[in-house]
Structure formats: C-alpha cells, structure tokens
Design a protein around this motif. Structure first.
Motif, PDB file in Angstrom:
ATOM      1  N   ALA A   1       0.857  -1.195   0.000  1.00  0.00           N
ATOM      2  CA  ALA A   1       0.000   0.000   0.000  1.00  0.00           C
ATOM      3  C   ALA A   1       0.886   1.235   0.000  1.00  0.00           C
ATOM      4  O   ALA A   1       2.042   1.196   0.454  1.00  0.00           O
ATOM      5  CB  ALA A   1      -0.922   0.003   1.217  1.00  0.00           C
ATOM      6  N   PHE A   2       0.326   2.325  -0.483  1.00  0.00           N
ATOM      7  CA  PHE A   2       1.053   3.597  -0.513  1.00  0.00           C
ATOM      8  C   PHE A   2       0.762   4.378   0.764  1.00  0.00           C
ATOM      9  O   PHE A   2      -0.401   4.519   1.158  1.00  0.00           O
ATOM     10  CB  PHE A   2       0.636   4.417  -1.729  1.00  0.00           C
TER      11      PHE A   2
ATOM     12  N   ASN B   1      10.552  -6.915   5.898  1.00  0.00           N
ATOM     13  CA  ASN B   1      10.270  -6.626   4.500  1.00  0.00           C
ATOM     14  C   ASN B   1      11.146  -7.504   3.622  1.00  0.00           C
ATOM     15  O   ASN B   1      12.346  -7.273   3.490  1.00  0.00           O
ATOM     16  CB  ASN B   1      10.535  -5.153   4.173  1.00  0.00           C
ATOM     17  N   PHE B   2      10.530  -8.534   3.041  1.00  0.00           N
ATOM     18  CA  PHE B   2      11.219  -9.383   2.091  1.00  0.00           C
ATOM     19  C   PHE B   2      10.572  -9.294   0.705  1.00  0.00           C
ATOM     20  O   PHE B   2      10.839 -10.116  -0.163  1.00  0.00           O
ATOM     21  CB  PHE B   2      11.191 -10.843   2.563  1.00  0.00           C
ATOM     22  N   ALA B   3       9.710  -8.305   0.498  1.00  0.00           N
ATOM     23  CA  ALA B   3       8.953  -8.217  -0.754  1.00  0.00           C
ATOM     24  C   ALA B   3       9.203  -6.933  -1.531  1.00  0.00           C
ATOM     25  O   ALA B   3       9.262  -6.953  -2.759  1.00  0.00           O
ATOM     26  CB  ALA B   3       7.457  -8.355  -0.464  1.00  0.00           C
ATOM     27  N   LEU B   4       9.326  -5.818  -0.849  1.00  0.00           N
ATOM     28  CA  LEU B   4       9.478  -4.540  -1.532  1.00  0.00           C
ATOM     29  C   LEU B   4      10.946  -4.238  -1.798  1.00  0.00           C
ATOM     30  O   LEU B   4      11.799  -4.421  -0.922  1.00  0.00           O
ATOM     31  CB  LEU B   4       8.876  -3.408  -0.690  1.00  0.00           C
TER      32      LEU B   4
ATOM     33  N   GLY C   1      11.378   3.580  -1.116  1.00  0.00           N
ATOM     34  CA  GLY C   1      11.768   4.971  -1.296  1.00  0.00           C
ATOM     35  C   GLY C   1      10.661   5.818  -1.888  1.00  0.00           C
ATOM     36  O   GLY C   1      10.583   7.028  -1.642  1.00  0.00           O
ATOM     37  N   ALA C   2       9.784   5.182  -2.663  1.00  0.00           N
ATOM     38  CA  ALA C   2       8.663   5.899  -3.286  1.00  0.00           C
ATOM     39  C   ALA C   2       7.471   6.015  -2.346  1.00  0.00           C
ATOM     40  O   ALA C   2       6.462   6.639  -2.701  1.00  0.00           O
ATOM     41  CB  ALA C   2       8.241   5.192  -4.570  1.00  0.00           C
TER      42      ALA C   2
END
Length: 353
Positions: A310-311, A322-325, A331-332
């Motif tokens: 999600a943003f 976090n093993f996905a992003l 950073g975005a």
C-alpha cells in the motif's frame, strides 16, 4: 476479488510437489491474463478459518489455443495447511478460489540478455519468464542457474530440459545439487556468495546482463545479490522474490526503537472506497482494515509475498519485516500493510496506487 477456477489437471512432479492446472472461463480470460513472474493468491476454508496462500504461475504468457490454462507449482511445507490439502485432497474437477494474477517480480519480453539464480521452488516464476521470453522475443537470451537438493527433488525438470532442447543457442542451463553428486556440471554443495562469485563471471559478463532474477530461499537470494553487487551488477537490474524465510527473523533495530502511540487512527482506501478505524493495541495496519473490510488484499502475512502493498499517503509507520518490496518501492512511499504499525496518531494508506 476472488473467482472460482476449476482444477483441470494435477500432476505429481516430485515426491513432495504437484503442478496444479486451472481452466480459465472465457468470461475471465482478461482478468487472469498474466505477466511472466506473477502469482495467484488462492484461498481455502478449513472450518471457520480462511487460509490464503500465494503460488507463482509457471505457464508461459503466450496465446493458447482453446480455453486458456493457468498452472502453478505447489511444494509440501511442514505444517502447511494449503500445501497438505493440495497434495493429499485436491482433485480434478474441484474448484479453488483465486484472485487475479499479481506481483511485480516480472519480466515483460524484450530484446536483451537475462539471467536467473533460483533455488528449489523458486524455479516456478522463472520458468514462465524464460519460456515466454524465448518464444516471443527472438533477440533475447536467458541463462538459468538453479540449485536443488537432489535430482529427484527438482521441480519442472522436463520443462526446463525442453527449453534447452528448443532453444540451444539462446538458453543456457547450469544446475547444482547440494546433497548429491552429478555426472556433469558443478560439484555438490550450496550456491552461496563465494561459489557464485567464482561461477558467474565464467558464464557471462555480469555487468552487461539486462536483468537478474533471484528467487528462492532467503539465504540463496541474499547471497546471490551480494555476489552480483561485488561483480559489478547495477542494483536497478537485480530483481528478487523470497520464497522461504526459515528460522526466527527479528525486526530491524531501527524498527524496535520506534515508540508506538497509545492511540492511533488509520484511514485506508481500497477499491475506491475509504474508511477510518482505530488501531487496536499491537495489531498491524492490515489487521485493522480486515476488521471492517474482509476484501483487503493479503496472502502470507509474513512480509514475503507483497500482496498487501500500500502507498503511505500520510503519517509514519514502522515495518517489522520486509522481504517483498525493493528499495525503489520503499523509497517511493510503499509499505507492507501486514508488517506496518503506526508511529504517528494519524496514518493514511492507499491500496489502489
């Protein structure tokens, strides 16, 4: 949104793995059109409990005669509810609920030189990538370095051999068995950072590869990434997907030092509708949303699959794992809702971006 798909074939491909093929109805053909590397999120109910899992699609993303088919590989996991069901109970003709293909670990066919380092069931998405690329792009080449325990445990052995026979000048295959010697190829042992640092330059010019795709257990992927960076591969060309995280992985030191507010409120947008709810003590943002929106996207709840991405519109959160992003995504402003906890009293996220 989940859709029912009928099981059209189940093939035992190793002692502990099956390939399950689903027939896609004509009305859902566009819904289930996939990009090579994407996965299906499926669900199954055991009593009152809903089980969701994510499985990569191994089918090439090419036009198929007749009704389109989707095929996934499922390996038995110790204590795995869905994998046990798939290997022991699932039968041809049964229906399984699945969401539309998703995931950003993808390779859209284009000219160039591409390579992958995979371990175990990590071959599944890469098989779709290689088969699609070689079939649709005559100016592309693909090098596959794969690691498995034994020859008998190797998933999709025939399909990979078929690619080697069909594209002898454009497909290169290197196999490594960690627990068994083989007549030709690499000596037995794990493909760790040290072995890959010595092996990869002998196969191809590492910095000139247009895309590296790493998939499998955490140790293999991290070791391969480290070797590639040491050999001059550009970070933007390295893509990875973790399939297994064994052992206890703690949150980062920075995350554990963050103080969570005693009261916080989450606003979330999903499928064009927004809602706002209090975050109950200790729960993740995903769990907060699920209390009112059962359609919130997720599969593993372990920070691995990336389905709950999600943003972060406003506020601050901490992510435990976090093993996905990839770094470009965090950073975005993207976060994993299943691993995120509020740091500020007000947090807003958007699942639709």
């Amino acid at each position: 949104m989940f859709h029912p798909l009928r099981v059209s074939e189940i093939e035992r491909i190793t002692d502990d793995a099956v390939a399950v093929t689903f027939a896609v109805p004509a009305a859902l053909r566009e819904t289930f059109r996939h990009t090579p590397g994407q996965h299906l999120n499926v669900r199954h109910h055991v009593g009152d409990e809903e089980i969701r899992r994510s499985y990569s699609i191994c089918t090439p993303a090419t036009e198929q005669p007749g009704a389109p088919l989707l095929r996934v590989g499922i390996r038995m996991v110790d204590g795995g509810t869905f994998s046990t069901y798939a290997l022991k109970e699932l039968a041809v003709g049964d229906q399984v609920e699945a969401m539309a293909p998703t995931g950003r670990f993808v390779l859209a066919p284009r000219p160039g030189n591409f390579a992958a380092v995979v371990g175990g069931s990590g071959i599944t998405p890469v098989l779709s990538m290689a088969a699609t690329l070689l079939a649709r792009e005559p100016l592309a080449r693909f090098c596959l370095i794969r690691s498995d325990r034994t020859a008998a445990s190797t998933m999709f052995l025939d399909e990979v051999a078929d690619l080697k026979d069909r594209y002898p000048d454009r497909f290169q295959l290197v196999t490594s068995l960690s627990r068994e010697e083989q007549a030709a190829g690499l000596h037995s042992g794990r493909l760790d950072r040290e072995r890959l640092t010595g092996l990869l330059p002998a196969l191809l010019s590492v910095p000139d590869v247009d895309g590296w795709f790493l998939c499998g257990p955490l140790g293999l992927v991290r070791g391969a990434e480290s070797a590639l960076r040491a050999l001059g591969a550009d970070r933007s060309r390295i893509h990875q997907e973790i399939f297994h995280v064994t052992g206890q992985v703690t949150a980062s030191p920075a995350a554990t030092q963050v103080v969570t507010p005693s009261e916080s409120r989450l606003t979330a947008t999903l499928d064009g509708r927004s809602g706002s709810w209090p975050v109950q003590g200790g729960e993740s943002l995903l769990d907060t949303v699920l209390r009112s929106r059962s359609d919130a996207p997720y599969a593993c709840k372990g920070g691995v699959c990336g389905t709950c991405r999600a943003f972060l519109v406003s506020g601050e959160v901490r992510m435990d794992r976090n093993f996905a992003l990839e770094p470009e995504e965090t950073g975005a402003g993207f976060v994993l809702a299943c691993q995120s906890h509020p740091v500020t009293p007000e947090v807003e996220i958007d699942f639709d971006r």
